[in-house]
Write an enzyme that holds these catalytic residues in place. Sequence first.
Site, PDB file in Angstrom:
ATOM      1  N   GLY A   1       1.960 -44.844 -45.232  1.00  0.00           N
ATOM      2  CA  GLY A   1       2.279 -45.965 -44.346  1.00  0.00           C
ATOM      3  C   GLY A   1       1.009 -46.677 -43.886  1.00  0.00           C
ATOM      4  O   GLY A   1       0.941 -47.907 -43.819  1.00  0.00           O
TER       5      GLY A   1
ATOM      6  N   THR B   1      -2.805 -36.305 -45.372  1.00  0.00           N
ATOM      7  CA  THR B   1      -1.428 -35.868 -45.159  1.00  0.00           C
ATOM      8  C   THR B   1      -1.236 -34.497 -45.791  1.00  0.00           C
ATOM      9  O   THR B   1      -1.779 -34.229 -46.873  1.00  0.00           O
ATOM     10  CB  THR B   1      -0.337 -36.801 -45.736  1.00  0.00           C
ATOM     11  OG1 THR B   1       0.907 -36.079 -45.794  1.00  0.00           O
ATOM     12  CG2 THR B   1      -0.630 -37.299 -47.139  1.00  0.00           C
TER      13      THR B   1
ATOM     14  N   ASP C   1       1.403 -33.670 -47.036  1.00  0.00           N
ATOM     15  CA  ASP C   1       2.340 -33.865 -48.155  1.00  0.00           C
ATOM     16  C   ASP C   1       1.637 -34.118 -49.488  1.00  0.00           C
ATOM     17  O   ASP C   1       2.261 -34.026 -50.539  1.00  0.00           O
ATOM     18  CB  ASP C   1       3.267 -35.050 -47.865  1.00  0.00           C
ATOM     19  CG  ASP C   1       4.227 -34.753 -46.731  1.00  0.00           C
ATOM     20  OD1 ASP C   1       4.337 -33.578 -46.353  1.00  0.00           O
ATOM     21  OD2 ASP C   1       4.864 -35.699 -46.220  1.00  0.00           O
TER      22      ASP C   1
ATOM     23  N   ARG D   1      18.024  -9.397 -48.464  1.00  0.00           N
ATOM     24  CA  ARG D   1      18.540 -10.712 -48.065  1.00  0.00           C
ATOM     25  C   ARG D   1      17.981 -11.832 -48.940  1.00  0.00           C
ATOM     26  O   ARG D   1      16.926 -11.671 -49.558  1.00  0.00           O
ATOM     27  CB  ARG D   1      18.089 -11.029 -46.632  1.00  0.00           C
ATOM     28  CG  ARG D   1      18.903 -10.366 -45.576  1.00  0.00           C
ATOM     29  CD  ARG D   1      18.268 -10.613 -44.212  1.00  0.00           C
ATOM     30  NE  ARG D   1      19.113 -10.061 -43.161  1.00  0.00           N
ATOM     31  CZ  ARG D   1      18.676  -9.722 -41.964  1.00  0.00           C
ATOM     32  NH1 ARG D   1      17.405  -9.882 -41.656  1.00  0.00           N
ATOM     33  NH2 ARG D   1      19.510  -9.248 -41.069  1.00  0.00           N
TER      34      ARG D   1
ATOM     35  N   TYR E   1       6.403 -27.863 -37.907  1.00  0.00           N
ATOM     36  CA  TYR E   1       5.094 -28.399 -37.494  1.00  0.00           C
ATOM     37  C   TYR E   1       3.975 -27.364 -37.486  1.00  0.00           C
ATOM     38  O   TYR E   1       2.814 -27.737 -37.345  1.00  0.00           O
ATOM     39  CB  TYR E   1       5.239 -29.098 -36.143  1.00  0.00           C
ATOM     40  CG  TYR E   1       6.138 -30.291 -36.279  1.00  0.00           C
ATOM     41  CD1 TYR E   1       5.630 -31.513 -36.708  1.00  0.00           C
ATOM     42  CD2 TYR E   1       7.508 -30.177 -36.098  1.00  0.00           C
ATOM     43  CE1 TYR E   1       6.453 -32.584 -36.924  1.00  0.00           C
ATOM     44  CE2 TYR E   1       8.350 -31.245 -36.312  1.00  0.00           C
ATOM     45  CZ  TYR E   1       7.819 -32.451 -36.725  1.00  0.00           C
ATOM     46  OH  TYR E   1       8.643 -33.511 -36.959  1.00  0.00           O
ATOM     47  N   VAL E   2       4.342 -26.088 -37.652  1.00  0.00           N
ATOM     48  CA  VAL E   2       3.307 -25.052 -37.797  1.00  0.00           C
ATOM     49  C   VAL E   2       2.377 -25.445 -38.950  1.00  0.00           C
ATOM     50  O   VAL E   2       1.166 -25.199 -38.902  1.00  0.00           O
ATOM     51  CB  VAL E   2       3.994 -23.692 -38.099  1.00  0.00           C
ATOM     52  CG1 VAL E   2       3.002 -22.686 -38.652  1.00  0.00           C
ATOM     53  CG2 VAL E   2       4.662 -23.140 -36.856  1.00  0.00           C
TER      54      VAL E   2
HETATM   55  O1  F6P Z   1       2.898 -35.267 -42.312  1.00  0.00           O
HETATM   56  C1  F6P Z   1       3.920 -35.512 -43.230  1.00  0.00           C
HETATM   57  C2  F6P Z   1       5.202 -35.033 -42.671  1.00  0.00           C
HETATM   58  O2  F6P Z   1       4.888 -33.779 -42.204  1.00  0.00           O
HETATM   59  C3  F6P Z   1       6.422 -34.942 -43.538  1.00  0.00           C
HETATM   60  O3  F6P Z   1       6.475 -33.876 -44.411  1.00  0.00           O
HETATM   61  C4  F6P Z   1       7.496 -34.872 -42.502  1.00  0.00           C
HETATM   62  O4  F6P Z   1       8.721 -35.198 -42.988  1.00  0.00           O
HETATM   63  C5  F6P Z   1       7.007 -35.855 -41.484  1.00  0.00           C
HETATM   64  O5  F6P Z   1       5.595 -35.843 -41.599  1.00  0.00           O
HETATM   65  C6  F6P Z   1       7.505 -35.611 -40.117  1.00  0.00           C
HETATM   66  O6  F6P Z   1       6.602 -36.055 -39.157  1.00  0.00           O
HETATM   67  P1  F6P Z   1       6.960 -36.665 -37.718  1.00  0.00           P
HETATM   68  O7  F6P Z   1       8.094 -35.873 -37.179  1.00  0.00           O
HETATM   69  O8  F6P Z   1       5.698 -36.479 -36.962  1.00  0.00           O
HETATM   70  O9  F6P Z   1       7.320 -38.088 -37.911  1.00  0.00           O
END
Ligand code: F6P
Length: 373
Positions: free
Chosen positions: A112, A133, A135, A170, A297-298
């Site tokens: 973005g 990122t 990702d 499991r 978020y960990v």
């Molecule tokens: O940083 C990337 C990412 O972690 C994605 O994998 C996730 O979907 C998104 O950001 C969620 O981030 P936020 O909740 O901060 O918008």
Amino acid sequence: MTKYIGILTSGGDCPGLNAAIRGVGKAAQGAFDMQVVGFRDGFRGLMENRTVPLDQAALSGILTVGGTILGTSRDKPRRMLVGGREIDATGAIIANYEKHHLDALVCLGGGGTQKNALYLKEKGINVITLPKTIDNDVAMTDVTFGFDTALGIATEAIDRLHSTAHSHYRIVVVEVMGHRAGWLALGAGLAGGADVILLPEIPYDVEKIAESIRLRSRMGKHFSIIAVAEGAMTTRDAVGLRAADLQKQKAKTKPERKKAKAAVAHWQSRHADNTMRLARQLEGLTGLESRVTILGYVQRGGAPSAVDRLLATRMGTACADLINEGVFGVMVAARGDGTEPVPLEKVAGKRKTVPLDHPWITSARLVGTCLGD
Ligand code: F6P
């Protein structure tokens, strides 16, 4: 003549942002005699002229610190929410850029941010970006900083889940971040030896996953680890979402657009519950108890790995060097052991997803991992 540069972090945070800010700032001041100022909370802070002095003292001791000392936001210059209403902040942003006599604006961010940076470049600002990122989905760079740290965290989590899944016979479904790209789930799944890895790039069939788990049971392995990217979906949902997306692109009239938007929202809302639904379905199909662990978020928190510190420092210092050379309108990409400036036009609006013939996919299949297809 002394150059003035501004720095901001935008989009979701990740480990390594402070290392990158430090890399840019220390090189800019120490090696090139520039003045550096930070803007708080991404483009919002630039619009509101909220600054942080980034002198040598401010840059000291932040290399290992997670998050971003500048704060971040997902705000866009063109559509900034102010008092419950969207405004175009471009004018205010340009005014503050000029007010600080900036020669360059460094934007640290993901996909973005690259788009927003290109927009500001087109408005006459000397932007330069760094790709971050967890990702790892920014186009035109070998890798983004943040990814390696998150990969380590997710891999360790899968390692830990193995022993408890084994003890209780499991299925453990572990959800890894990645809405549109499966780098993290694939990397951590492969490194952690997950039995099933599900990615947004490969729609899955629940029955095929169940069959692979039943096969493991027949071989005496009564537990399974499933690493699922948050954006992975069934073949049916993938077809539905693609059709709705297409409908949205083709919509000409207002009612058509409204209908298409609702269709997209319908398929996306199924998304939210995908991991839980998958675990329930697998329990029914295999007779094995299932549990879900959402890493969330960990994966974005804490200190950056050594690899990310090196990458962020390499990119940050290269960025200062490019500014000194007067190179703008580019993203500093990681290329092999070095870096390379890539025009923002080649990066913005693109996403680096996992190619279906990527060596990690090939290896996963060769070691017998089920990819759900
Ligand atoms: O940083 C990337 C990412 O972690 C994605 O994998 C996730 O979907 C998104 O950001 C969620 O981030 P936020 O909740 O901060 O918008």
